[in-house]
Design a protein around this motif. Sequence first.
Motif, PDB file in Angstrom:
ATOM      1  N   SER A  17     -17.423  -1.448   2.633  1.00  0.00           N
ATOM      2  CA  SER A  17     -16.942  -0.087   2.439  1.00  0.00           C
ATOM      3  C   SER A  17     -16.105  -0.052   1.162  1.00  0.00           C
ATOM      4  N   VAL A  18     -15.423   1.034   0.928  1.00  0.00           N
ATOM      5  CA  VAL A  18     -14.619   1.193  -0.282  1.00  0.00           C
ATOM      6  C   VAL A  18     -13.210   0.654  -0.041  1.00  0.00           C
ATOM      7  N   TRP A  19     -12.718  -0.112  -1.011  1.00  0.00           N
ATOM      8  CA  TRP A  19     -11.336  -0.610  -0.977  1.00  0.00           C
ATOM      9  C   TRP A  19     -10.667  -0.183  -2.272  1.00  0.00           C
ATOM     10  N   VAL A  20      -9.451   0.326  -2.153  1.00  0.00           N
ATOM     11  CA  VAL A  20      -8.685   0.777  -3.312  1.00  0.00           C
ATOM     12  C   VAL A  20      -7.356   0.028  -3.306  1.00  0.00           C
ATOM     13  N   GLY A  21      -7.042  -0.604  -4.421  1.00  0.00           N
ATOM     14  CA  GLY A  21      -5.760  -1.281  -4.580  1.00  0.00           C
ATOM     15  C   GLY A  21      -5.007  -0.643  -5.733  1.00  0.00           C
ATOM     16  N   ALA A  22      -3.739  -0.340  -5.508  1.00  0.00           N
ATOM     17  CA  ALA A  22      -2.949   0.306  -6.554  1.00  0.00           C
ATOM     18  C   ALA A  22      -1.503  -0.152  -6.459  1.00  0.00           C
ATOM     19  N   GLU A  23      -0.812  -0.062  -7.581  1.00  0.00           N
ATOM     20  CA  GLU A  23       0.615  -0.367  -7.575  1.00  0.00           C
ATOM     21  C   GLU A  23       1.302   0.660  -6.675  1.00  0.00           C
ATOM     22  N   ALA A  24       2.168   0.195  -5.815  1.00  0.00           N
ATOM     23  CA  ALA A  24       2.867   1.087  -4.887  1.00  0.00           C
ATOM     24  C   ALA A  24       3.712   2.087  -5.660  1.00  0.00           C
TER      25      ALA A  24
END
Length: 77
Positions: A17-24
Amino acid sequence: MIVDWSAASKPTTGPDSVWVGAEARRALPHGFESHNPPTRAAETLISGILDDRAKRSERTLIGFDFNLGFPRGLAAG
């Protein structure tokens, strides 16, 4: 922001599926948020994160991992 985009044919979470990682957004000094939205909801999540950062005049570098392969047999015959 890093986005691992899946080609799942139905809204799903978890593997494939889709995974999104970002700086908090509010972490000091730095933190990390990960999201696993249902496949078809990822665009809304990404737009929301980018809109929030634009309102605060923050720049964002985005990397997408799109599947650029072709299904077996596509070029046959």
